[in-house]
Motif scaffolding. Sequence first.
Motif, PDB file in Angstrom:
ATOM      1  N   PHE A 273       0.831  -1.206   0.000  1.00  0.00           N
ATOM      2  CA  PHE A 273       0.000   0.000   0.000  1.00  0.00           C
ATOM      3  C   PHE A 273       0.864   1.254   0.000  1.00  0.00           C
ATOM      4  O   PHE A 273       0.540   2.247  -0.680  1.00  0.00           O
ATOM      5  CB  PHE A 273      -0.917   0.002   1.227  1.00  0.00           C
ATOM      6  N   LEU A 274       1.952   1.226   0.746  1.00  0.00           N
ATOM      7  CA  LEU A 274       2.831   2.392   0.855  1.00  0.00           C
ATOM      8  C   LEU A 274       3.881   2.454  -0.248  1.00  0.00           C
ATOM      9  O   LEU A 274       4.672   3.399  -0.304  1.00  0.00           O
ATOM     10  CB  LEU A 274       3.530   2.380   2.217  1.00  0.00           C
ATOM     11  N   HIS A 275       3.883   1.445  -1.109  1.00  0.00           N
ATOM     12  CA  HIS A 275       4.829   1.390  -2.236  1.00  0.00           C
ATOM     13  C   HIS A 275       6.283   1.396  -1.755  1.00  0.00           C
ATOM     14  O   HIS A 275       7.131   2.114  -2.279  1.00  0.00           O
ATOM     15  CB  HIS A 275       4.587   2.556  -3.202  1.00  0.00           C
ATOM     16  N   VAL A 276       6.531   0.576  -0.751  1.00  0.00           N
ATOM     17  CA  VAL A 276       7.904   0.385  -0.287  1.00  0.00           C
ATOM     18  C   VAL A 276       8.202  -1.107  -0.332  1.00  0.00           C
ATOM     19  O   VAL A 276       7.296  -1.941  -0.300  1.00  0.00           O
ATOM     20  CB  VAL A 276       8.120   0.925   1.141  1.00  0.00           C
ATOM     21  N   GLU A 277       9.496  -1.445  -0.413  1.00  0.00           N
ATOM     22  CA  GLU A 277       9.874  -2.849  -0.539  1.00  0.00           C
ATOM     23  C   GLU A 277       9.634  -3.614   0.750  1.00  0.00           C
ATOM     24  O   GLU A 277       9.082  -4.728   0.736  1.00  0.00           O
ATOM     25  CB  GLU A 277      11.349  -2.948  -0.946  1.00  0.00           C
ATOM     26  N   THR A 278      10.048  -3.036   1.854  1.00  0.00           N
ATOM     27  CA  THR A 278       9.849  -3.662   3.156  1.00  0.00           C
ATOM     28  C   THR A 278       9.545  -2.598   4.198  1.00  0.00           C
ATOM     29  O   THR A 278       9.804  -1.411   3.990  1.00  0.00           O
ATOM     30  CB  THR A 278      11.105  -4.440   3.616  1.00  0.00           C
ATOM     31  N   LEU A 279       9.017  -3.037   5.322  1.00  0.00           N
ATOM     32  CA  LEU A 279       8.751  -2.143   6.445  1.00  0.00           C
ATOM     33  C   LEU A 279       9.574  -2.594   7.647  1.00  0.00           C
ATOM     34  O   LEU A 279       9.746  -3.792   7.882  1.00  0.00           O
ATOM     35  CB  LEU A 279       7.266  -2.175   6.824  1.00  0.00           C
ATOM     36  N   PRO A 280      10.074  -1.651   8.431  1.00  0.00           N
ATOM     37  CA  PRO A 280      10.822  -2.021   9.637  1.00  0.00           C
ATOM     38  C   PRO A 280       9.874  -2.490  10.724  1.00  0.00           C
ATOM     39  O   PRO A 280       8.695  -2.133  10.738  1.00  0.00           O
ATOM     40  CB  PRO A 280      11.507  -0.710  10.028  1.00  0.00           C
ATOM     41  N   PHE A 281      10.372  -3.301  11.655  1.00  0.00           N
ATOM     42  CA  PHE A 281       9.562  -3.677  12.800  1.00  0.00           C
ATOM     43  C   PHE A 281       9.127  -2.412  13.545  1.00  0.00           C
ATOM     44  O   PHE A 281       9.864  -1.443  13.634  1.00  0.00           O
ATOM     45  CB  PHE A 281      10.349  -4.576  13.750  1.00  0.00           C
ATOM     46  N   GLY A 282       7.909  -2.438  14.059  1.00  0.00           N
ATOM     47  CA  GLY A 282       7.373  -1.256  14.727  1.00  0.00           C
ATOM     48  C   GLY A 282       6.791  -0.248  13.771  1.00  0.00           C
ATOM     49  O   GLY A 282       6.513   0.888  14.151  1.00  0.00           O
ATOM     50  N   ALA A 283       6.578  -0.645  12.528  1.00  0.00           N
ATOM     51  CA  ALA A 283       6.110   0.282  11.500  1.00  0.00           C
ATOM     52  C   ALA A 283       4.766   0.909  11.818  1.00  0.00           C
ATOM     53  O   ALA A 283       4.459   2.011  11.367  1.00  0.00           O
ATOM     54  CB  ALA A 283       6.031  -0.439  10.146  1.00  0.00           C
ATOM     55  N   LEU A 284       3.935   0.212  12.579  1.00  0.00           N
ATOM     56  CA  LEU A 284       2.628   0.734  12.948  1.00  0.00           C
ATOM     57  C   LEU A 284       2.623   1.323  14.356  1.00  0.00           C
ATOM     58  O   LEU A 284       1.563   1.610  14.915  1.00  0.00           O
ATOM     59  CB  LEU A 284       1.570  -0.364  12.836  1.00  0.00           C
ATOM     60  N   GLY A 285       3.815   1.508  14.926  1.00  0.00           N
ATOM     61  CA  GLY A 285       3.925   2.085  16.258  1.00  0.00           C
ATOM     62  C   GLY A 285       3.652   1.093  17.368  1.00  0.00           C
ATOM     63  O   GLY A 285       3.431   1.483  18.509  1.00  0.00           O
ATOM     64  N   GLU A 286       3.702  -0.194  17.036  1.00  0.00           N
ATOM     65  CA  GLU A 286       3.360  -1.214  18.030  1.00  0.00           C
ATOM     66  C   GLU A 286       4.522  -1.526  18.964  1.00  0.00           C
ATOM     67  O   GLU A 286       5.689  -1.371  18.599  1.00  0.00           O
ATOM     68  CB  GLU A 286       2.879  -2.497  17.344  1.00  0.00           C
ATOM     69  N   ASN A 287       4.156  -2.015  20.147  1.00  0.00           N
ATOM     70  CA  ASN A 287       5.146  -2.502  21.108  1.00  0.00           C
ATOM     71  C   ASN A 287       5.576  -3.924  20.784  1.00  0.00           C
ATOM     72  O   ASN A 287       6.752  -4.260  20.900  1.00  0.00           O
ATOM     73  CB  ASN A 287       4.584  -2.485  22.530  1.00  0.00           C
ATOM     74  N   LEU A 288       4.603  -4.757  20.419  1.00  0.00           N
ATOM     75  CA  LEU A 288       4.882  -6.151  20.093  1.00  0.00           C
ATOM     76  C   LEU A 288       4.468  -6.447  18.659  1.00  0.00           C
ATOM     77  O   LEU A 288       3.318  -6.227  18.278  1.00  0.00           O
ATOM     78  CB  LEU A 288       4.113  -7.083  21.029  1.00  0.00           C
ATOM     79  N   THR A 289       5.421  -6.916  17.868  1.00  0.00           N
ATOM     80  CA  THR A 289       5.110  -7.403  16.527  1.00  0.00           C
ATOM     81  C   THR A 289       5.019  -8.913  16.637  1.00  0.00           C
ATOM     82  O   THR A 289       5.980  -9.577  17.027  1.00  0.00           O
ATOM     83  CB  THR A 289       6.214  -7.009  15.537  1.00  0.00           C
ATOM     84  N   ILE A 290       3.840  -9.452  16.335  1.00  0.00           N
ATOM     85  CA  ILE A 290       3.565 -10.863  16.596  1.00  0.00           C
ATOM     86  C   ILE A 290       3.301 -11.610  15.293  1.00  0.00           C
ATOM     87  O   ILE A 290       2.498 -11.182  14.458  1.00  0.00           O
ATOM     88  CB  ILE A 290       2.354 -11.009  17.538  1.00  0.00           C
ATOM     89  N   SER A 291       3.989 -12.724  15.137  1.00  0.00           N
ATOM     90  CA  SER A 291       3.798 -13.585  13.979  1.00  0.00           C
ATOM     91  C   SER A 291       2.887 -14.744  14.349  1.00  0.00           C
ATOM     92  O   SER A 291       2.935 -15.261  15.471  1.00  0.00           O
ATOM     93  CB  SER A 291       5.149 -14.119  13.505  1.00  0.00           C
ATOM     94  N   GLY A 292       2.051 -15.151  13.406  1.00  0.00           N
ATOM     95  CA  GLY A 292       1.178 -16.306  13.627  1.00  0.00           C
ATOM     96  C   GLY A 292      -0.218 -15.945  14.080  1.00  0.00           C
ATOM     97  O   GLY A 292      -1.132 -16.762  13.995  1.00  0.00           O
ATOM     98  N   LEU A 293      -0.400 -14.727  14.578  1.00  0.00           N
ATOM     99  CA  LEU A 293      -1.723 -14.245  14.956  1.00  0.00           C
ATOM    100  C   LEU A 293      -2.152 -13.126  14.014  1.00  0.00           C
ATOM    101  O   LEU A 293      -1.312 -12.454  13.405  1.00  0.00           O
ATOM    102  CB  LEU A 293      -1.727 -13.741  16.397  1.00  0.00           C
ATOM    103  N   HIS A 294      -3.441 -12.931  13.913  1.00  0.00           N
ATOM    104  CA  HIS A 294      -4.011 -11.975  12.971  1.00  0.00           C
ATOM    105  C   HIS A 294      -5.299 -11.448  13.576  1.00  0.00           C
ATOM    106  O   HIS A 294      -5.876 -12.068  14.490  1.00  0.00           O
ATOM    107  CB  HIS A 294      -4.279 -12.702  11.639  1.00  0.00           C
ATOM    108  N   GLU A 295      -5.756 -10.298  13.097  1.00  0.00           N
ATOM    109  CA  GLU A 295      -7.005  -9.733  13.608  1.00  0.00           C
ATOM    110  C   GLU A 295      -8.177 -10.706  13.489  1.00  0.00           C
ATOM    111  O   GLU A 295      -9.127 -10.642  14.269  1.00  0.00           O
ATOM    112  CB  GLU A 295      -7.338  -8.433  12.870  1.00  0.00           C
ATOM    113  N   SER A 296      -8.100 -11.617  12.541  1.00  0.00           N
ATOM    114  CA  SER A 296      -9.172 -12.600  12.372  1.00  0.00           C
ATOM    115  C   SER A 296      -9.072 -13.765  13.358  1.00  0.00           C
ATOM    116  O   SER A 296     -10.023 -14.543  13.504  1.00  0.00           O
ATOM    117  CB  SER A 296      -9.164 -13.145  10.942  1.00  0.00           C
ATOM    118  N   SER A 297      -7.944 -13.890  14.042  1.00  0.00           N
ATOM    119  CA  SER A 297      -7.756 -15.012  14.974  1.00  0.00           C
ATOM    120  C   SER A 297      -7.494 -14.563  16.401  1.00  0.00           C
ATOM    121  O   SER A 297      -7.234 -15.395  17.274  1.00  0.00           O
ATOM    122  CB  SER A 297      -6.596 -15.904  14.499  1.00  0.00           C
ATOM    123  N   VAL A 298      -7.547 -13.261  16.640  1.00  0.00           N
ATOM    124  CA  VAL A 298      -7.429 -12.711  17.986  1.00  0.00           C
ATOM    125  C   VAL A 298      -8.809 -12.228  18.404  1.00  0.00           C
ATOM    126  O   VAL A 298      -9.455 -11.462  17.670  1.00  0.00           O
ATOM    127  CB  VAL A 298      -6.418 -11.552  18.046  1.00  0.00           C
TER     128      VAL A 298
END
Length: 230
Positions: A81-106
């Motif tokens: 969406f932002l037309h960048v190759e990659t995003l750094p961790f914390g890109a959305l201002g989050e404290n915890l970046t979590i893999s394996g979970l999603h808004e549809s499964s939390v």
Amino acid sequence: MKNSVVSIQVGKVKAYGDKSSSEFLDKYWESAFFKEIVNSKISVSKNGLNGDEIADTIHHGGVEKAVFANSYENYREWAEFLHVETLPFGALGENLTISGLHESSVYLGDIHKIGSTLLQVSQPRKPCYKIAKRWNNKKFTNEIYTTGLTGWYYRVLKEGEIDFNDEVIVSKSDESRISILEANMAFANPIKHRDILETILSIDSIAPNYRSSIEKRILGEFALEYMRVD
């Protein structure tokens, strides 16, 4: 694949922009959105991660929004969406970046054991204009709101420590089983999904301010001014 913490971030409040400017990109603002990666175990109290600061204490932070988590599964979509190759961790201002979970499964009310802490999902994150400011894209805040991929807030039930690569164990899930994504979609379209909003109100563990916003949304009284980027 296990659910795990792939990155931890904390931030300090800093000032950006020019107080005399009226332009969106240059207008003065204060935020702790720009967070730094923590490379060691970090302590977590009722108020959040040690060393993390909040600029807007009216809309963010506090015991009901002590820790902000975001799904790493969304990073590719946001990069596109932002037309960048990659995003750094914390890109959305989050404290915890979590893999394996999603808004549809939390789910609202879920209790997650992470490290020696117990965290409870208290509400979705409401995206504000500062996300758009951070990425110099006026449409980004609304895109997050529209897709419902907002991330979620935790309250801290048990203080402790969290480390990189800690597993996120779902120790309890609310019987109502309303996911963060379902809650966000219902909030965006309260007429179509009034039944979901009413079910959310039956969940005892949701944050009081979130409960109030749901009640107002049902009545058509909740404004979305916090997302404005003009």
